[in-house]
Design an enzyme around this catalytic site. Structure first.
Site, PDB file in Angstrom:
ATOM      1  N   ASP A  34     -52.538   1.364  57.706  1.00 20.24           N
ATOM      2  CA  ASP A  34     -51.541   2.315  58.169  1.00 20.24           C
ATOM      3  C   ASP A  34     -52.199   3.635  58.552  1.00 20.24           C
ATOM      4  OD1 ASP A  34     -49.821   0.350  57.596  1.00 20.24           O
ATOM      5  OD2 ASP A  34     -48.688   1.424  56.038  1.00 20.24           O
ATOM      6  N   GLU A  36     -55.239   4.166  59.644  1.00 18.83           N
ATOM      7  CA  GLU A  36     -55.918   4.051  60.944  1.00 18.83           C
ATOM      8  C   GLU A  36     -54.909   4.085  62.081  1.00 18.83           C
ATOM      9  OE1 GLU A  36     -59.865   1.318  60.254  1.00 18.83           O
ATOM     10  OE2 GLU A  36     -57.941   0.466  59.676  1.00 18.83           O
ATOM     11  N   SER A  83     -19.452 -15.304  74.979  1.00 19.87           N
ATOM     12  CA  SER A  83     -19.528 -15.634  73.560  1.00 19.87           C
ATOM     13  C   SER A  83     -19.653 -17.136  73.399  1.00 19.87           C
ATOM     14  CB  SER A  83     -18.313 -15.095  72.825  1.00 19.87           C
ATOM     15  OG  SER A  83     -17.163 -15.548  73.460  1.00 19.87           O
ATOM     16  N   LEU A  84     -19.756 -17.580  72.179  1.00 17.25           N
ATOM     17  CA  LEU A  84     -19.935 -19.003  71.904  1.00 17.25           C
ATOM     18  C   LEU A  84     -18.665 -19.566  71.308  1.00 17.25           C
ATOM     19  CD1 LEU A  84     -23.404 -18.811  70.125  1.00 17.25           C
ATOM     20  CD2 LEU A  84     -22.965 -19.928  72.311  1.00 17.25           C
ATOM     21  N   GLU A 114     -31.070 -23.076  66.776  1.00 12.47           N
ATOM     22  CA  GLU A 114     -31.491 -21.739  66.342  1.00 12.47           C
ATOM     23  C   GLU A 114     -30.552 -21.229  65.266  1.00 12.47           C
ATOM     24  OE1 GLU A 114     -30.973 -19.433  69.891  1.00 12.47           O
ATOM     25  OE2 GLU A 114     -32.529 -20.533  70.967  1.00 12.47           O
ATOM     26  N   LYS A 116     -27.877 -18.627  63.816  1.00 13.08           N
ATOM     27  CA  LYS A 116     -26.933 -17.693  64.435  1.00 13.08           C
ATOM     28  C   LYS A 116     -27.018 -16.387  63.667  1.00 13.08           C
ATOM     29  CE  LYS A 116     -22.388 -17.139  66.361  1.00 13.08           C
ATOM     30  NZ  LYS A 116     -22.107 -15.769  65.937  1.00 13.08           N
ATOM     31  N   ASP A 118     -26.481 -12.695  62.351  1.00 17.16           N
ATOM     32  CA  ASP A 118     -25.285 -11.899  62.125  1.00 17.16           C
ATOM     33  C   ASP A 118     -25.618 -10.438  62.415  1.00 17.16           C
ATOM     34  OD1 ASP A 118     -22.743 -11.321  61.519  1.00 17.16           O
ATOM     35  OD2 ASP A 118     -22.906 -11.681  59.365  1.00 17.16           O
ATOM     36  N   GLU A 173     -30.567 -10.402  69.578  1.00 21.81           N
ATOM     37  CA  GLU A 173     -29.759  -9.768  68.542  1.00 21.81           C
ATOM     38  C   GLU A 173     -30.546  -8.667  67.843  1.00 21.81           C
ATOM     39  OE1 GLU A 173     -26.818 -11.462  68.493  1.00 21.81           O
ATOM     40  OE2 GLU A 173     -25.911 -11.177  66.522  1.00 21.81           O
ATOM     41  N   TYR A 223     -34.460  -9.899  67.688  1.00 26.55           N
ATOM     42  CA  TYR A 223     -34.846 -11.294  67.945  1.00 26.55           C
ATOM     43  C   TYR A 223     -34.315 -11.720  69.306  1.00 26.55           C
ATOM     44  CZ  TYR A 223     -36.421 -11.878  63.174  1.00 26.55           C
ATOM     45  OH  TYR A 223     -37.107 -11.755  62.007  1.00 26.55           O
ATOM     46  N   LYS A 314     -20.635 -22.973  62.365  1.00 24.36           N
ATOM     47  CA  LYS A 314     -20.558 -21.898  61.383  1.00 24.36           C
ATOM     48  C   LYS A 314     -20.669 -22.437  59.958  1.00 24.36           C
ATOM     49  CE  LYS A 314     -19.406 -18.136  62.640  1.00 24.36           C
ATOM     50  NZ  LYS A 314     -18.326 -17.490  63.367  1.00 24.36           N
ATOM     51  N   CYS A 408      13.525  -2.846  57.649  1.00 24.69           N
ATOM     52  CA  CYS A 408      12.129  -2.439  57.797  1.00 24.69           C
ATOM     53  C   CYS A 408      11.775  -1.430  56.703  1.00 24.69           C
ATOM     54  CB  CYS A 408      11.908  -1.816  59.172  1.00 24.69           C
ATOM     55  SG  CYS A 408      10.288  -1.030  59.347  1.00 24.69           S
ATOM     56  N   CYS A 411      11.284   2.132  58.581  1.00 26.47           N
ATOM     57  CA  CYS A 411      12.314   2.878  59.315  1.00 26.47           C
ATOM     58  C   CYS A 411      13.731   2.398  59.035  1.00 26.47           C
ATOM     59  CB  CYS A 411      12.027   2.827  60.812  1.00 26.47           C
ATOM     60  SG  CYS A 411      12.397   1.228  61.545  1.00 26.47           S
ATOM     61  N   CYS A 426      10.485  -5.901  62.910  1.00 30.41           N
ATOM     62  CA  CYS A 426      11.342  -4.731  62.805  1.00 30.41           C
ATOM     63  C   CYS A 426      11.950  -4.514  64.185  1.00 30.41           C
ATOM     64  CB  CYS A 426      10.509  -3.525  62.385  1.00 30.41           C
ATOM     65  SG  CYS A 426      11.250  -1.947  62.826  1.00 30.41           S
ATOM     66  N   CYS A 432      10.603   3.266  65.170  1.00 28.03           N
ATOM     67  CA  CYS A 432       9.899   2.998  63.914  1.00 28.03           C
ATOM     68  C   CYS A 432       8.555   3.716  63.928  1.00 28.03           C
ATOM     69  CB  CYS A 432       9.703   1.496  63.750  1.00 28.03           C
ATOM     70  SG  CYS A 432       8.753   1.060  62.279  1.00 28.03           S
TER      71      CYS A 432
HETATM   72  S1  IVH Z   1     -26.564 -17.466  72.685  1.00 35.15           S
HETATM   73  C1  IVH Z   1     -23.904 -17.849  76.358  1.00 35.15           C
HETATM   74  N1  IVH Z   1     -27.954 -17.618  70.446  1.00 35.15           N
HETATM   75  O1  IVH Z   1     -23.314 -15.017  68.885  1.00 35.15           O
HETATM   76  C2  IVH Z   1     -24.311 -17.832  74.942  1.00 35.15           C
HETATM   77  N2  IVH Z   1     -26.054 -16.188  70.504  1.00 35.15           N
HETATM   78  O2  IVH Z   1     -20.587 -15.875  69.822  1.00 35.15           O
HETATM   79  C3  IVH Z   1     -24.839 -16.547  74.519  1.00 35.15           C
HETATM   80  N3  IVH Z   1     -25.649 -14.973  68.424  1.00 35.15           N
HETATM   81  O3  IVH Z   1     -22.614 -12.454  71.133  1.00 35.15           O
HETATM   82  C4  IVH Z   1     -25.211 -16.439  73.112  1.00 35.15           C
HETATM   83  N4  IVH Z   1     -27.364 -15.782  67.321  1.00 35.15           N
HETATM   84  O4  IVH Z   1     -24.372 -12.009  69.363  1.00 35.15           O
HETATM   85  C5  IVH Z   1     -26.890 -17.071  71.070  1.00 35.15           C
HETATM   86  N5  IVH Z   1     -29.271 -17.827  68.544  1.00 35.15           N
HETATM   87  C6  IVH Z   1     -28.229 -17.278  69.169  1.00 35.15           C
HETATM   88  C7  IVH Z   1     -27.384 -16.348  68.530  1.00 35.15           C
HETATM   89  C8  IVH Z   1     -26.289 -15.826  69.245  1.00 35.15           C
HETATM   90  C9  IVH Z   1     -26.328 -14.969  67.264  1.00 35.15           C
HETATM   91  C10 IVH Z   1     -24.423 -14.196  68.678  1.00 35.15           C
HETATM   92  C11 IVH Z   1     -24.477 -13.299  69.872  1.00 35.15           C
HETATM   93  C12 IVH Z   1     -23.269 -13.601  70.699  1.00 35.15           C
HETATM   94  C13 IVH Z   1     -22.438 -14.373  69.749  1.00 35.15           C
HETATM   95  C14 IVH Z   1     -21.658 -15.407  70.533  1.00 35.15           C
END
Ligand code: IVH
Length: 671
Positions: A34, A36, A83-84, A114, A116, A118, A173, A223, A314, A408, A411, A426, A432
């Site tokens: 560190d 160096e 999203s997935l 891979e 997932k 968080d 991520e 990552y 999941k 309610c 209100c 309500c 309200c």
């Molecule tokens: S691929 C088109 N790979 O999951 C697909 N997503 O629900 C794009 N995430 O917003 C996502 N690990 O934040 C991919 N190994 C992984 C992941 C990953 C976490 C998250 C990512 C995305 C969300 C989708």
């Protein structure tokens, strides 16, 4: 030394320091001590201080953060960040694999698998090999530009090695490793700072700092897991080659990334990572399966906002036991009355839970929940904690039984529940105060008008003191008024009035969304904005013309029409407009002058992102025409996955074939 020699020395130092950063933060295999490292770093800092023109955007000295920003600017994603879809059990994974096998017509599919993570999804854009932009996912279309903050993340390369593509977007991520999270919370505790509930919140809080020096003091890790758009990049055949490309370009990738064959491979991987989960350096909430072949990914394409070629499997949501202290009623924005169990505090899924939803009256009966019962509480990811079931019944005195009130609780208006609905509401509407509060909170929320600082406590006071009745009233508030409120220092009063004032300048999509029209979420608001261009046009649209918008059916059309038919709502809109709320009108479709004018298009097969209606609308907006069958008169055939005989005919006739990107490029091209 001459200026040139000094400049060369600075360049050499930058290179060396980044190499050591990579060895330390990515390979976990440092070459030097560190001390160096600090010496090299100090030398570069001194050189740059003496010669400010030596500083480059990708210098490691930029990793310590800089001048605080006044606000984040918006960053539009060139390709949406989707999203997935989730799979919660083996049956759903089996169905996923079956769909893929059937669509591809093969027996065993090869998958890239891979963890997932968080954390938070991030997009990094490199141009000419240099990191030029980093952004959060936001709503998938537009995120926040947080480049200065991301530069402080040591595992993010500030530049790519020689031979990098001209433009490449790396997605992945940002997260906080568990060890760094523990350390941060220890430090926060010592300094009486705020404690973070879990690594994800800590990462989010650290990334959304306007002062990048604060981010630099928090240890974040990135990552990589996917490519966005790219130019001048070699063609990969498989996802695992993309992962290898990331490694070669000094990105960190999860060591758990693997390639497996077929359903048995997926399920084995799930088991393996599930048992390894607690020992991993980061939090994960499942695993991700992606079809490895990129050609097959293309062919499979997307359904609405998620790819067909990938799924997140999941882990089961975390559960814990607690005692029900009471059952309260919450009144939502649309008047829905939700029974909520007040609990003895319990730590589950990374946070302290004191309330858990019971959803509705029928659910309370079905689960047979009484005050005093011990119940199982579940919390997964970002979702609201819920009561799963009773584990040990309590004493169950007569008064412990839940009754939906007839009036309610806020209100005193009648509570109504229509026959076909599980939800009691309500009937007070905006009379309200609970509904008014929720409507205001929604109006101010980040995805809507984005008024920072206008939170629950303030809205409660504003409504209770009758200072604000409708969103339009917010714009009449002044600092003196606010400063008189509880827990409101002068400075925060000034900040809030500034935030309110700033929100006057918005987009049509946000404005529509912020109105809280039933059944109109963010993406519908965006579609409505693009279609109608102004609020006036939208407010006058009849049911039929509303249904011409993609994804708008009779239910949404009815909600929109009803909303604008209500005089009270029109008053609020007038009020907003006279308060100066405005948006850039979306240009009414200009007289088209592009390369598509007067051309004839045929659409065939499934496009990766655009629905057929979208593609047609875009072609027509650009002055082209879409017909159903291929002939010599056809100018372009736009072919997606599973294009059949039309494509064959087009090939036979020697017509120009476009893929989706080709179409989009053409539509943008000016003649
Ligand atoms: S691929 C088109 N790979 O999951 C697909 N997503 O629900 C794009 N995430 O917003 C996502 N690990 O934040 C991919 N190994 C992984 C992941 C990953 C976490 C998250 C990512 C995305 C969300 C989708």
């Amino acid at each position: 030394m001459t200026a040139d020699a000094l400049r060369a020395r600075a360049a050499r130092l930058r290179e060396e320091i980044e190499q050591h950063n990579h060895r330390y933060y990515v390979l976990d295999d440092p070459l030097i001590t560190d001390a160096e490292f600090d010496r090299l770093f100090r030398e570069l800092q001194d050189l740059e201080a003496a010669h400010p023109d030596f500083v480059t955007a990708d210098s490691p000295t930029q990793r310590v953060g800089g001048i605080p920003a006044a606000e984040f600017s918006q960053a539009a994603h060139r390709q949406p960040m989707l999203s997935l879809n989730n799979a919660f059990d083996e049956v759903e994974v089996e169905a996923f694999d079956r769909r893929i096998r059937e669509a591809l017509g093969i027996d065993v599919v090869e998958y890239a698998v891979e963890p997932k993570f968080d954390g938070l999804a991030i997009s990094l854009v490199y141009e000419g090999g240099v990191l030029v932009r980093g952004a959060t996912r936001g709503d998938g279309y537009t995120g926040e530009e947080v480049t200065a903050n991301l530069r402080t993340v040591r595992s993010i390369p500030l530049h790519l090695p020689a031979g990098a593509p001209d433009v490449v977007e790396v997605r992945g991520e940002v997260l906080m490793l568990r060890a760094d999270f523990e350390q941060l919370n220890r430090k926060q505790q010592e300094q009486d700072g705020k404690l973070f509930a879990n690594p994800r919140n800590a990462a989010a809080g650290s990334l959304r700092q306007l002062d990048s020096r604060i981010t630099a003091g928090r240890k974040l890790t990135f990552y990589a897991y996917g490519l966005g758009f790219a130019e001048g990049l070699q063609q990969f055949k498989k996802h695992n080659q993309v992962i290898d490309f990331f490694k070669k370009n000094k990105f960190l990738v999860a060591p758990e990334c693997a390639v497996v064959q077929g359903l048995p491979g997926l399920l084995e991987y799930y088991q393996r990572i599930g048992s390894a989960r607690d020992g991993l350096p980061y939090d994960i909430d499942g695993v991700v399966y992606k079809v490895n072949s990129l050609a097959a990914q293309q062919q499979l394409g997307f359904v609405s906002r998620a790819p067909r070629f990938a799924v997140a499997h999941k882990f089961p949501a975390e559960e814990a036991s607690s005692v029900v202290l009471g059952i309260d009623i919450q009144v939502g924005r649309t008047g829905a009355l939700t029974p909520v169990a007040r609990l003895q505090p319990v730590f589950v899924g990374g946070v302290n839970v004191t309330n858990a939803t019971l959803h509705n009256e029928d659910e309370v009966r079905r689960k047979d929940v009484h005050v005093g019962d011990t119940v199982v509480v579940r919390r997964a990811g970002d979702v609201i904690p819920e009561v799963v079931r009773v584990s040990v019944p309590g004493p169950r005195r007569a008064e412990d039984c839940f009754e939906m009130p007839v009036l309610c609780p806020v209100c005193d208006s009648q509570v109504v529940r229509s026959e076909d609905e599980a939800i009691a509401r309500c009937s007070g509407g905006l009379y309200c105060s609970a509904q008014r509060k929720q409507a205001l909170l929604h109006f101010a929320s980040r995805r809507a008008m984005d008024i920072e600082g206008l939170g629950e406590r303030l809205v409660d006071q504003l409504v209770d003191l009758d200072l604000v009745r409708t969103p339009a009233d917010l714009y009449t508030l002044n600092e003196q008024r606010l400063a008189g409120l509880e827990r409101m220092a002068e400075k925060s009063a000034a900040n809030i009035t500034a935030a309110i004032s700033k929100s006057r300048n918005t987009t049509l999509a946000r404005l529509i969304y912020s109105l809280g029209i039933r059944n109109v979420g963010e993406s519908t608001a965006r579609d409505l904005a693009a279609h109608f261009g102004t609020l006036e046009a939208l407010s006058q649209a009849g049911l039929e013309s509303l249904q011409q918008v993609s994804d708008v059916g009779p239910v949404i059309a009815e909600s929109v029409a009803q909303f604008f038919a209500e005089p009270h709502n029109r008053e609020v809109i007038d009020g907003l407009q006279s308060a100066g709320v405005h948006y850039e009108p979306i240009a009414p479709r200009p007289v088209a002058t592009g390369a598509a004018v007067g051309r004839i298009f045929v659409l065939t097969g499934t496009l990766p992102l655009l629905t057929r209606d979208d593609a047609k609308a875009r072609i027509e907006a650009a002055g082209g025409r879409v017909t159903g069958s291929v002939s010599k008169k056809t100018d372009f055939v736009v072919a997606g996955a599973e294009a059949g005989s039309k494509l064959e005919k087009a090939l036979a006739l020697g017509l120009t074939i476009l893929d989706e990107q080709g179409l989009l490029d053409l539509l943008e091209k000016k003649e």
